[in-house]
Design an enzyme around this catalytic site. Structure first.
Site, PDB file in Angstrom:
ATOM      1  N   GLU A  83       0.803  -1.223   0.000  1.00  0.00           N
ATOM      2  CA  GLU A  83       0.000   0.000   0.000  1.00  0.00           C
ATOM      3  C   GLU A  83       0.834   1.270   0.000  1.00  0.00           C
ATOM      4  OE1 GLU A  83      -0.816  -2.644   1.828  1.00  0.00           O
ATOM      5  OE2 GLU A  83      -2.898  -3.140   1.333  1.00  0.00           O
TER       6      GLU A  83
ATOM      7  N   HIS B  55     -10.401  -4.712  11.293  1.00  0.00           N
ATOM      8  CA  HIS B  55     -11.135  -4.558  10.032  1.00  0.00           C
ATOM      9  C   HIS B  55     -12.444  -3.792  10.194  1.00  0.00           C
ATOM     10  CE1 HIS B  55      -8.427  -7.631   8.453  1.00  0.00           C
ATOM     11  NE2 HIS B  55      -8.917  -7.434   7.255  1.00  0.00           N
TER      12      HIS B  55
HETATM   13  C1  LIG Z   1      -2.380  -4.422   4.440  1.00  0.00           C
HETATM   14  C2  LIG Z   1      -3.444  -5.297   3.903  1.00  0.00           C
HETATM   15  N1  LIG Z   1      -3.761  -5.194   2.603  1.00  0.00           N
HETATM   16  C3  LIG Z   1      -4.722  -5.999   2.088  1.00  0.00           C
HETATM   17  C4  LIG Z   1      -5.386  -6.890   2.882  1.00  0.00           C
HETATM   18  C5  LIG Z   1      -6.474  -7.783   2.304  1.00  0.00           C
HETATM   19  N2  LIG Z   1      -5.955  -9.150   2.177  1.00  0.00           N
HETATM   20  C6  LIG Z   1      -6.119 -10.035   3.170  1.00  0.00           C
HETATM   21  S1  LIG Z   1      -5.337 -11.455   2.860  1.00  0.00           S
HETATM   22  C7  LIG Z   1      -4.775 -10.941   1.388  1.00  0.00           C
HETATM   23  C8  LIG Z   1      -3.916 -11.866   0.571  1.00  0.00           C
HETATM   24  C9  LIG Z   1      -2.676 -12.282   1.284  1.00  0.00           C
HETATM   25  O1  LIG Z   1      -2.031 -13.317   0.625  1.00  0.00           O
HETATM   26  P1  LIG Z   1      -0.800 -14.097   1.233  1.00  0.00           P
HETATM   27  O2  LIG Z   1       0.098 -13.181   1.952  1.00  0.00           O
HETATM   28  O3  LIG Z   1      -0.196 -14.874   0.118  1.00  0.00           O
HETATM   29  O4  LIG Z   1      -1.422 -15.088   2.318  1.00  0.00           O
HETATM   30  P2  LIG Z   1      -2.510 -16.236   2.085  1.00  0.00           P
HETATM   31  O5  LIG Z   1      -3.838 -15.595   2.168  1.00  0.00           O
HETATM   32  O6  LIG Z   1      -2.228 -16.873   0.782  1.00  0.00           O
HETATM   33  O7  LIG Z   1      -2.321 -17.181   3.236  1.00  0.00           O
HETATM   34  C10 LIG Z   1      -5.213  -9.639   1.133  1.00  0.00           C
HETATM   35  C11 LIG Z   1      -4.928  -8.882  -0.084  1.00  0.00           C
HETATM   36  C12 LIG Z   1      -5.046  -6.925   4.257  1.00  0.00           C
HETATM   37  N3  LIG Z   1      -5.679  -7.743   5.117  1.00  0.00           N
HETATM   38  N4  LIG Z   1      -4.069  -6.129   4.733  1.00  0.00           N
END
Ligand SMILES: Cc1ncc(C[n+]2csc(CCOP(=O)(O)OP(=O)(O)O)c2C)c(N)n1
Ligand SMILES: [Mg+2]
Lengths: 325, 354
Positions: free
Chosen positions: A60, A129
């Site tokens: 971000e 959230h």
């Molecule tokens: C700072 C932030 N940006 C966006 C999100 C929304 N979000 C939650 S999980 C996620 C994907 C994360 O993927 P990864 O790190 O690969 O973990 P996985 O879900 O595959 O275990 C996103 C975009 C968030 N929670 N926090």
């Protein structure tokens, strides 16, 4: 006119502004191939291509800062944050760069940027959230802060935000996306900084924005059943604020309650109360009340969550209190 | 290193617990017993189990929002986790945190965090604390393949190496951050290589193979304990379900999912143990029955719990204040919180997911 969801109204505004100005781009997490985590950007990639609709990594601070840089050189970026809880990571870029650019460059660089995404509590998403963070931005000179409550306002204000030569923080209601309303077709622009009387009334002024507008309208219906005629002023923009609309209404009803979802301390609502007591002191028949969410992090459990935010009953009680009823 | 039959059985049992627990959680979500976001760990069991069974009791661990499995692997009571998902006062955080914020600090599991990458500095900070206190504890910090794209990773990786912190960053590379395939989000999709920018040790392990994960972690934990050096372990794995309950996962093919299911960590261990004469059908059956009873009991425990008392809204806001009074007008002065209307059943369809 068409009956559209808040989500689809935003989507329509994006499509129209993309077609209108090819400098407009959209970047953010999952905005392109996935069509948006909340599907607000549906169809944009297919229509306008990957040069203008860009999926970013989860970075971000980086991508919002880059959008600011691009805006300085004439691109009109819309940076989407998946929710405003994550925009906090880019708050430095917004406050130190976007908001200051015009001033610190002595007018050489401006930032025609929109930072948009959902804010506020949704359903059982717990403390990290479920936050209403508009006051963080509203205190910063150089930023404009918009929070539409209805589909029509969402469309008209997003179009204005995209055309605005300043950085605009555009906070959508996470719980509002599925709500529906009539939305004018085609060119429909609402000026930033203009409030809207969502219900005219003579007995008490209820001031709200974003989802709290809908909750307040519900309260007005409860009050109506008790013979109280409430006026609901939807600010729509919390910076710059529509002083005239607020003061005109308060001068008519002589009583006011400000309703905000955020925690009670150091907020937009507090500034509204400051404005009213200073400019309309002689018109007031009761102290202005400000009703907020509970001053604590949002818990997950459903029963606790429902006891954390202003609801129609609480607003009605507050309205009656300023009416000494 | 060959592991004893007992160790392998323990790993198998743990993985089965994680799998059956998550399947049940998914089911209970469908019934409306669980709300909010719910990110299931199914498919990735070998990573949490292989990594966390390598730890001592006085070591520390923390993770993101896909953390039910990490808590269970660390030894947290399944009933308490399920009760938390149900939002009950007998849950791990009294119903305050829910699915994304499971904490069991007594067992060295310091949480589930909902901001992607937010736990990375915390993990290094915990390792720093144990070092400052003169302990030889190790901290394991889990995060996803997409989380490593947060700027904070780079800041913390630099300091962890510079200051010599006993933290092991375990990046669970399940190929996707929500709907984005790793290679669309990372200039260097081989996650482990990113350690080299800070001269940190980095390596990759097959995260669908619990014995391989355990071996790697046995080595890295010993290394961190004895040399006070951080490391980055990339565990290549796969989540079988969507990102959260609202995600139909249309961004990947059925074939890809089937490909990974063929490498299922639980089946894999079962097969190798059976081939080595360490496991037979009867033993598997008995194990499944034991786990089923445990998960049944967890649901029962959750169902038997009560909703948190309303005064819990004001506990744990400030340390040292039992019942926080709050700034400003009190909402409770305008409405009796005991009579707030609470819709029953399933929450309105999530507008989306994050
Ligand atoms: C700072 C932030 N940006 C966006 C999100 C929304 N979000 C939650 S999980 C996620 C994907 C994360 O993927 P990864 O790190 O690969 O973990 P996985 O879900 O595959 O275990 C996103 C975009 C968030 N929670 N926090
Ligand atoms: Mg991932």
């Amino acid at each position: 006119m068409a009956l559209l969801s808040y989500r689809d109204a935003l989507n329509q505004a994006l499509h129209e502004e993309f077609a209108r100005d090819d400098k407009v781009i959209l970047l953010g997490e999952e905005v392109a191939q996935y069509q948006g985590a909340f599907k607000v950007s549906a169809g944009l990639l297919q229509k306008f291509g990957e040069k203008r609709v860009i999926d970013t990594p989860i970075s971000e601070a980086g991508f919002v800062g880059m959008a600011i840089g691009a805006a300085c050189l004439g691109i009109k970026p819309i940076a989407e944050v998946m929710t405003f809880n994550f925009a906090i990571l880019a708050l430095d870029q917004m406050i130190n760069n976007a908001a200051k650019m015009l001033s610190m460059s002595g007018g050489q660089l401006s930032v025609p940027l929109v930072l948009r995404g959902p804010g506020g509590a949704a359903h059982q998403l717990a403390s990290q959230h479920s936050q209403a963070l508009e006051s963080q931005y509203a205190m910063i000179p150089g930023l404009k802060v918009v929070l539409p409550a209805t589909p029509a306002d969402a469309k008209g204000l997003l179009k204005s935000a995209i055309r605005d030569p300043n950085p605009v923080v555009f906070i959508e209601g996470e719980a509002l996306y599925p709500t529906k309303g009539e939305v004018p077709d085609g060119e429909y622009v609402i000026p930033i900084g203009k409030a809207d009387i969502k219900r005219a009334g003579k007995d008490v002024t209820l001031i709200a924005w974003s989802r709290m507008t809908l909750v307040t309208l519900e309260a007005a219906r409860l009050l109506e059943a008790e013979g109280i005629d409430a006026e609901v002023v939807d600010l729509r923009t919390v910076r710059p604020v529509d002083r005239e609309a607020i003061l005109t209404s308060v001068r008519k009803t002589n009583r006011a309650v400000v309703i905000e979802e955020a925690w009670p301390w150091a907020t937009v609502g507090a500034s509204i109360v400051d404005l009213i007591q200073r400019e309309a002191f002689d018109d007031l028949d009761a102290p202005v009340l400000k009703l907020n969410g509970v001053d604590a992090p949002m818990p997950y459990a459903k029963n606790l969550e429902h006891a954390m935010l202003p609801n129609p009953d609480a607003i009605a009680v507050a309205a009656k209190k300023v009416l000494y009823r | 290193m060959p592991h004893s039959k007992e160790t392998q059985l323990e790993l198998l049992e743990r993985m089965l617990l994680l799998r059956r627990f998550e399947e049940r959680a998914g089911q209970q979500y469908g019934l409306g017993k669980i709300g909010g976001f719910c990110h299931l760990y199914i498919g990735q069991e070998a990573v949490a189990v292989g990594a966390l069974t390598a730890l001592r009791k006085d070591d520390h661990a923390l993770s993101g929002y896909r953390e039910h499995g990490h808590a269970l692997a660390r030894g947290t009571d399944p009933g308490a986790v399920m009760a938390e998902l149900f939002g009950k006062s007998n849950g791990t955080t009294l119903g305050k945190g829910g699915s994304m914020h499971i904490f069991d600090s007594e067992r060295g599991f310091h949480g589930g965090y909902g901001i992607v990458g937010g736990q990375i500095p915390l993990g290094a900070g915990m390792a720093w604390a144990t070092k400052l206190k003169g302990q030889d504890s190790v901290t394991v910090c889990f995060f996803g393949d997409a989380a490593i794209n947060q700027g904070v990773w780079h800041e913390v990786a630099n300091m962890a190496e510079l200051w010599g912190l006993p933290v092991i960053f375990v990046c669970e590379n399940n190929k996707y951050g929500m709907g984005t395939e790793v290679s669309r989000a990372a200039a260097v999709p081989d996650v482990y290589k990113r350690a080299s920018a800070y001269d940190m040790h980095g390596e990759k392990v097959d995260g669908m193979d619990v014995l391989a994960v355990r071996d790697a972690m046995d080595r890295l934990v010993l290394r961190a304990r004895t040399t006070m050096k951080p490391a980055l372990l990339e565990a290549a794995c796969y989540r079988y379900r969507g990102h959260s309950m609202a995600d139909p996962a249309t961004y990947r093919t059925k074939e890809e999912l089937e490909e990974y299911k063929k490498k299922d960590p639980i089946e894999r261990l079962k097969t190798s143990m059976t081939a080595a004469g360490q496991l037979d059908e009867a033993a598997v059956k008995a194990l499944e029955a034991k786990i089923k009873a445990q998960v049944d009991a967890a649901v029962k425990f959750a169902e038997g719990g009560t909703a948190p008392e309303l005064h819990e809204r004001f506990t744990h806001v400030y340390a040292g204040i039992e019942q926080y009074q709050g700034e400003g007008l009190k909402l409770d002065d305008f409405i009796d919180p005991h009579h707030v209307h609470i819709p029953t059943g399933k929450a309105p369809p999530t507008a989306g997911e994050a």
